[in-house]
Write a protein that holds these residues in place. Structure first.
Motif, short mmCIF file in Angstrom:
data_model
loop_
_atom_site.label_atom_id
_atom_site.label_comp_id
_atom_site.label_asym_id
_atom_site.label_seq_id
_atom_site.Cartn_x
_atom_site.Cartn_y
_atom_site.Cartn_z
N TYR A 195 3.33 -4.44 3.47
CA TYR A 195 4.54 -3.44 3.02
C TYR A 195 3.97 -1.90 2.62
O TYR A 195 3.24 -1.75 1.96
N HIS A 196 4.42 -1.03 3.40
CA HIS A 196 3.89 0.46 3.23
C HIS A 196 5.01 1.14 2.46
O HIS A 196 6.10 1.37 2.99
N VAL A 244 0.85 -1.15 -0.07
CA VAL A 244 0.16 -0.12 0.02
C VAL A 244 0.83 1.32 0.03
O VAL A 244 1.89 1.32 0.48
N PRO A 245 0.51 2.20 -0.75
CA PRO A 245 1.22 3.60 -0.65
C PRO A 245 0.92 4.28 0.47
O PRO A 245 1.74 5.21 0.83
N HIS A 246 -0.43 4.29 1.11
CA HIS A 246 -0.70 5.18 2.13
C HIS A 246 -1.52 4.33 3.09
O HIS A 246 -2.07 3.36 2.85
N VAL A 270 0.97 -11.61 -3.87
CA VAL A 270 1.08 -10.03 -3.66
C VAL A 270 -0.06 -9.31 -4.17
O VAL A 270 -0.67 -9.55 -5.25
N VAL A 271 -0.61 -8.62 -3.09
CA VAL A 271 -1.87 -7.78 -3.51
C VAL A 271 -1.18 -6.40 -3.46
O VAL A 271 -0.79 -5.88 -2.56
N LEU A 272 -1.63 -5.73 -4.72
CA LEU A 272 -1.26 -4.19 -4.58
C LEU A 272 -2.63 -3.34 -4.63
O LEU A 272 -3.52 -3.68 -5.25
N LEU A 273 -2.50 -2.40 -3.71
CA LEU A 273 -3.79 -1.83 -3.16
C LEU A 273 -3.73 -0.14 -3.71
O LEU A 273 -2.77 0.36 -3.23
N GLY A 274 -4.37 0.03 -4.73
CA GLY A 274 -4.71 1.34 -5.06
C GLY A 274 -3.58 2.05 -5.89
O GLY A 274 -3.49 3.26 -5.71
N PHE A 275 -2.52 1.61 -6.39
CA PHE A 275 -1.36 2.23 -7.24
C PHE A 275 -1.19 1.23 -8.41
O PHE A 275 -0.90 0.23 -8.28
N GLY A 276 -0.74 2.04 -9.58
CA GLY A 276 -0.04 1.24 -10.72
C GLY A 276 1.34 0.98 -10.54
O GLY A 276 2.09 1.71 -9.84
N VAL A 277 1.95 0.34 -11.36
CA VAL A 277 3.39 0.07 -11.43
C VAL A 277 3.80 0.34 -13.28
O VAL A 277 2.89 -0.01 -13.96
N ASP A 278 5.02 0.50 -13.17
CA ASP A 278 5.66 0.59 -14.68
C ASP A 278 5.91 -0.73 -14.92
O ASP A 278 5.99 -1.67 -14.24
N ASP A 279 6.49 -0.74 -16.37
CA ASP A 279 7.08 -2.12 -16.94
C ASP A 279 8.11 -2.77 -16.20
O ASP A 279 8.02 -3.88 -15.84
N ALA A 280 9.15 -2.08 -15.54
CA ALA A 280 10.22 -2.57 -14.82
C ALA A 280 9.63 -3.07 -13.55
O ALA A 280 10.02 -4.13 -13.23
N GLU A 281 8.64 -2.24 -12.84
CA GLU A 281 8.22 -2.94 -11.58
C GLU A 281 7.48 -4.03 -11.59
O GLU A 281 7.14 -5.20 -10.81
N ARG A 282 6.58 -4.09 -12.89
CA ARG A 282 5.87 -5.39 -12.98
C ARG A 282 6.88 -6.43 -13.29
O ARG A 282 6.46 -7.55 -12.83
#
Length: 341
Positions: free
Chosen positions: A98-99, A69-71, A122-134
């Motif tokens: 992971y914050h 989560v980012p926040h 892994v669950v990502l809440l509320g934010f996108g990722v770029d190609d390298a992160e993906r």
């Protein structure tokens, strides 16, 4: 203090391999009953406490779902995390949180990710990722699920941002407003690819109503109630201010309401305001909004992750409905306002 007992100690006492001990303690079906009994007897004698890492040796799993989560302080993220945690806990799994916090924490997380296979999904809440992160996420070989956004072709759950925006702007248009401002919220450090749906809805709703788009009526600010207050100040400074304002989130909308009241203007008598979310404060402050099911998005993401771990089919995209909630912050424009006869 004595050294903690580990799985190798249990295996040694039971005269089996650590893998066999792990299978026996996790009730794996391919373990002879006599061996299982011997392992459990050794575990009881040593007062061994099973750890997620040790119990996962034989099956290659950890029993955990990582949530990124980012926040943590913002309403949507907290509500989604609560919905997710309830489902994961009921399934007997653990959540590893992971914050990211800021851009530096985000870079560190993705840089270290390939060496940190500490979870099965892994669950990502509320934010996108770029190609390298993906690519880094996919490299660790675990299930990937997202809530509130899309990550490639991985399972995701979200609302339709465009539909939510149309519900808000169409409500203002149906009331008779034609001079409608929009407050766009951004979070460039953590999610430079903000969803376009809410802004696109504003433009197309105006076009469908035959209202010319005035770029001066759109103000972009970093997310915060203070940002909403500042944006409302900019809109009031126009030579022809709006009669209604559409904010991308409730908290930003409430910041706008604060500025209007400090300026001596009535809401909705002089200016109508609507947001998106149905934040708990929206009901307390009588704010019209478009409700989205934050906790349910987290719960659906959790069920997707659990199904992925179980090898069950997963719906690739789940879109949850939103609904218009009309309260006391929106009303028809006052007579005599331009465009109102």
């Amino acid at each position: 203090m004595p050294e903690p007992v580990n799985l190798a100690d249990v295996a040694r006492l039971a005269k089996v391999s650590p893998a066999t001990a792990s299978r026996a303690l996790s009730d794996h079906p391919h373990v002879a009953e006599a061996t299982r009994a011997r392992v459990w007897e050794a575990a009881r004698a040593l007062e061994y406490v099973v750890s997620p890492d040790a119990s996962g040796l034989a099956r290659g799993t950890t029993g955990r779902i990582a949530v990124v989560v980012p926040h943590l302080s913002r309403w949507w993220f907290g509500a989604a995390l609560e919905g997710l945690s309830d489902v994961v806990r009921e399934a007997g799994r653990d959540v590893l949180l992971y914050h990211l916090g800021d851009a530096a924490a985000r870079r560190a997380f993705f840089a270290e990710l390939p060496a940190r296979r500490r979870a099965d999904a892994v669950v990502l809440l509320g934010f996108g990722v770029d190609d390298a992160e993906r690519a880094r996420l996919e490299r660790i070989g675990v299930g990937i699920v997202s809530a509130g956004t899309r990550i490639g072709n991985h399972p995701s759950v979200s609302i339709d941002e465009y539909v939510a925006g149309r519900q808000a702007v169409d409500h203002l248009l149906h009331l008779g407003h034609r001079r409608i401002g929009m407050i766009v919220t951004t979070d460039p450090e953590l999610d430079p690819g903000q969803p376009e749906g809410r802004a696109a809805a504003y433009r197309t709703a105006l076009a469908d109503a035959g209202v010319a788009h005035d770029p001066a009526l759109t103000v972009s600010v970093p997310w915060s109630p203070e940002g909403g207050a500042r944006a409302m100040g900019e809109l009031l400074g126009l030579s022809d201010p709006p009669t209604a304002v559409y904010a991308h989130t409730d908290e930003v909308a409430l910041g706008a309401v604060g500025t209007l009241r400090r300026a001596g203007l009535a809401v909705p008598g002089d200016v109508s305001v609507i947001g998106i979310d149905d934040h708990p404060l929206a009901a307390l402050t009588d704010l019209s909004t478009v409700a989205q099911p934050a906790a349910e998005q987290g719960a659906v993401a959790a069920r997707m992750a659990l199904a992925t771990l179980a090898g069950e089919p997963v719906e690739p995209v789940a879109t949850l409905p939103t609904r218009l909630v009309i309260r006391g912050s929106t009303a028809p424009p006052a007579r005599g306002v331009r465009g109102v006869s």
